[in-house]
Design an enzyme around this catalytic site. Structure first.
Site, PDB file in Angstrom:
ATOM      1  N   ILE A   1     -18.749 -84.816  55.664  1.00 10.87           N
ATOM      2  CA  ILE A   1     -19.499 -84.444  54.466  1.00 10.87           C
ATOM      3  C   ILE A   1     -20.434 -83.322  54.896  1.00 10.87           C
ATOM      4  CG2 ILE A   1     -21.177 -86.312  54.910  1.00 10.87           C
ATOM      5  CD1 ILE A   1     -21.746 -86.421  51.922  1.00 10.87           C
ATOM      6  N   SER A   2     -20.361 -82.193  54.216  1.00  9.76           N
ATOM      7  CA  SER A   2     -21.132 -81.008  54.623  1.00  9.76           C
ATOM      8  C   SER A   2     -22.633 -81.279  54.529  1.00  9.76           C
ATOM      9  CB  SER A   2     -20.788 -79.811  53.733  1.00  9.76           C
ATOM     10  OG  SER A   2     -19.457 -79.412  53.932  1.00  9.76           O
TER      11      SER A   2
END
Length: 206
Positions: free
Chosen positions: A55-56
């Site tokens: 997840i960025s």
């Protein structure tokens, strides 16, 4: 409180669009990561979500979203790489309709369930090859790619509407974030900043 802290942190890092800041701050980010990582959910860092994916970090989510929206309000957005669904959920709060593709079926299924639990019903999800885009739903006002391509996929450029915009990380050892804009059959591109993403892999994974 954590959402407010993230709002202020992203402001300090240069994010100016209040719509984007509010969209990130109000999402329960802990719901998009494994329970073991929940205590780090509000950190401004990338986190693993399984299958070699991440997840960025919130800053990158905000930066890419802001680039799509600045001076331009897209109605229909294609996202390549659903992942946890966090970036999808941010977009779904800001635009009329989001189409999102994930090559890993288990991630696509999990993300769809999260989005439904959050009552974000303006999202269409698909298990497929992001390199090919979603031709049957094209053209798109904007395209956002959340994994780094070796080179810019021609199929995605062709699915941009006239006046449309794409934000995509490109490169292997050295990656940069690029913004493409379409005017008729001409494309202009602007390099934004160095980034580090997982690679955009061709094909599907059951």
């Amino acid at each position: 409180m954590a959402g407010q802290q993230l709002y202020r942190l992203l402001q300090q890092q240069g994010i100016r669009d209040d719509r984007v800041l509010r969209a990130l701050a109000c999402l329960p980010r802990a719901q998009f990561v494994d329970e073991a990582m929940a205590h780090k959910a509000w950190d401004n860092s990338a986190l693993p979500i399984g299958f070699g994916q991440t997840i960025s970090q919130p800053y990158i989510v905000a930066r890419m979203t802001e680039e799509l929206l600045t001076g331009h309000l897209p109605r229909r957005v294609l996202e390549i790489g659903t992942g946890s669904g966090f970036q999808t959920a941010v977009l779904a709060q800001l635009v009329e309709q989001v189409f999102t593709i994930e090559r890993i079926k288990a991630l696509q299924y999990q993300a769809r369930r999260r989005l439904q639990r959050l009552d974000l019903h303006n999202v269409s999800t698909k298990h497929g090859d992001g390199w090919q885009g979603w031709a049957s739903k094209a053209p798109f006002d904007a395209i956002l790619v959340t994994a780094a391509a070796r080179e810019t996929p021609e199929a995605l450029l062709s699915q941009l509407a006239d006046g449309g915009r794409m934000v995509i990380p490109v490169g292997e050892l050295r990656q940069s974030l690029w913004r493409y804009e379409r005017q008729g059959n001409n494309f202009s591109r602007t390099e934004l900043e160095p980034v580090r993403f997982v690679p955009l892999v061709k094909g599907e994974l059951e």
